[in-house]
Each structure stands twice: as C-alpha cells, then as structure tokens.
Motif scaffolding. Structure first.
Motif, PDB file in Angstrom:
ATOM      1  N   ASP A 179       0.773  -1.285  -0.161  1.00 43.44           N
ATOM      2  CA  ASP A 179       0.084   0.002  -0.195  1.00 43.44           C
ATOM      3  C   ASP A 179       0.653   1.271   0.027  1.00 43.44           C
ATOM      4  O   ASP A 179       0.479   2.098  -0.370  1.00 43.44           O
ATOM      5  N   GLN A 180       2.044   1.040   0.572  1.00 44.86           N
ATOM      6  CA  GLN A 180       2.930   2.309   0.682  1.00 44.86           C
ATOM      7  C   GLN A 180       4.053   2.653  -0.620  1.00 44.86           C
ATOM      8  O   GLN A 180       4.480   3.408  -0.770  1.00 44.86           O
ATOM      9  N   CYS A 181       3.727   1.322  -1.640  1.00 40.02           N
ATOM     10  CA  CYS A 181       4.873   1.474  -2.480  1.00 40.02           C
ATOM     11  C   CYS A 181       4.582   2.633  -3.506  1.00 40.02           C
ATOM     12  O   CYS A 181       3.239   2.838  -3.996  1.00 40.02           O
ATOM     13  N   PRO A 182       5.460   3.705  -3.738  1.00 46.34           N
ATOM     14  CA  PRO A 182       5.004   5.077  -4.614  1.00 46.34           C
ATOM     15  C   PRO A 182       4.706   4.382  -5.938  1.00 46.34           C
ATOM     16  O   PRO A 182       4.233   5.429  -6.726  1.00 46.34           O
ATOM     17  N   VAL A 183       5.168   3.413  -6.484  1.00 44.59           N
ATOM     18  CA  VAL A 183       4.804   3.267  -8.136  1.00 44.59           C
ATOM     19  C   VAL A 183       3.986   1.981  -7.939  1.00 44.59           C
ATOM     20  O   VAL A 183       3.850   1.332  -9.336  1.00 44.59           O
ATOM     21  N   SER A 184       3.398   1.259  -7.030  1.00 46.83           N
ATOM     22  CA  SER A 184       2.668   0.144  -6.994  1.00 46.83           C
ATOM     23  C   SER A 184       3.199  -1.021  -7.617  1.00 46.83           C
ATOM     24  O   SER A 184       2.445  -1.623  -8.331  1.00 46.83           O
ATOM     25  N   ALA A 185       4.583  -1.252  -7.408  1.00 46.71           N
ATOM     26  CA  ALA A 185       5.263  -2.388  -7.659  1.00 46.71           C
ATOM     27  C   ALA A 185       5.078  -3.707  -7.198  1.00 46.71           C
ATOM     28  O   ALA A 185       5.555  -4.866  -7.687  1.00 46.71           O
TER      29      ALA A 185
END
Length: 64
Positions: free
Chosen positions: A52-58
């Motif tokens: 949920d915190q990944c800035p690029v939704s990887a």
C-alpha cells in the motif's frame, strides 16, 4: 497469500525492504525482489502495508 515485485515498475526506493525485510530485499541491480513467492505466515499485514505504501504500485499480491 502470494507476492511478487513488478521489476519494470520498481524504482528501487527500498521502502518495501525497510517495511518488511523478511519478505523483500534489494538486488544488485537496485530493484526490489520478493524473498519467496508465498508470504510466510504472520507477515501478511506487513506485506500489505509495504504494498500500500509503494510509490509506484510495484508490489502485487494475490490470495491463494
């Protein structure tokens, strides 16, 4: 739960490893990778938080 990193999307910020080092690590290429596809029992919430915190939704997860 299963998890995988979209290496094409990953920017190597290291947040996932910092959030859940038992599930993620950084590679020599500077991107993250999952330590194993199946999330160990008890780490599901930490993996979801990192996702949920990944800035690029990887970080991609799926229920088994």
């Amino acid at each position: 739960m299963k998890v995988r990193i979209d290496k094409d999307a990953c920017i190597g910020c290291g947040l996932c490893e910092a959030e859940c080092p038992k599930a993620f690590r950084m590679t020599d290429e500077g991107v993250a990778e999952e330590i194993q596809e199946k999330v160990p029992e008890g780490l599901e919430k930490d993996v979801e938080s990192a996702r949920d915190q990944c800035p690029v939704s990887a970080i991609l997860t799926e229920e088994e």
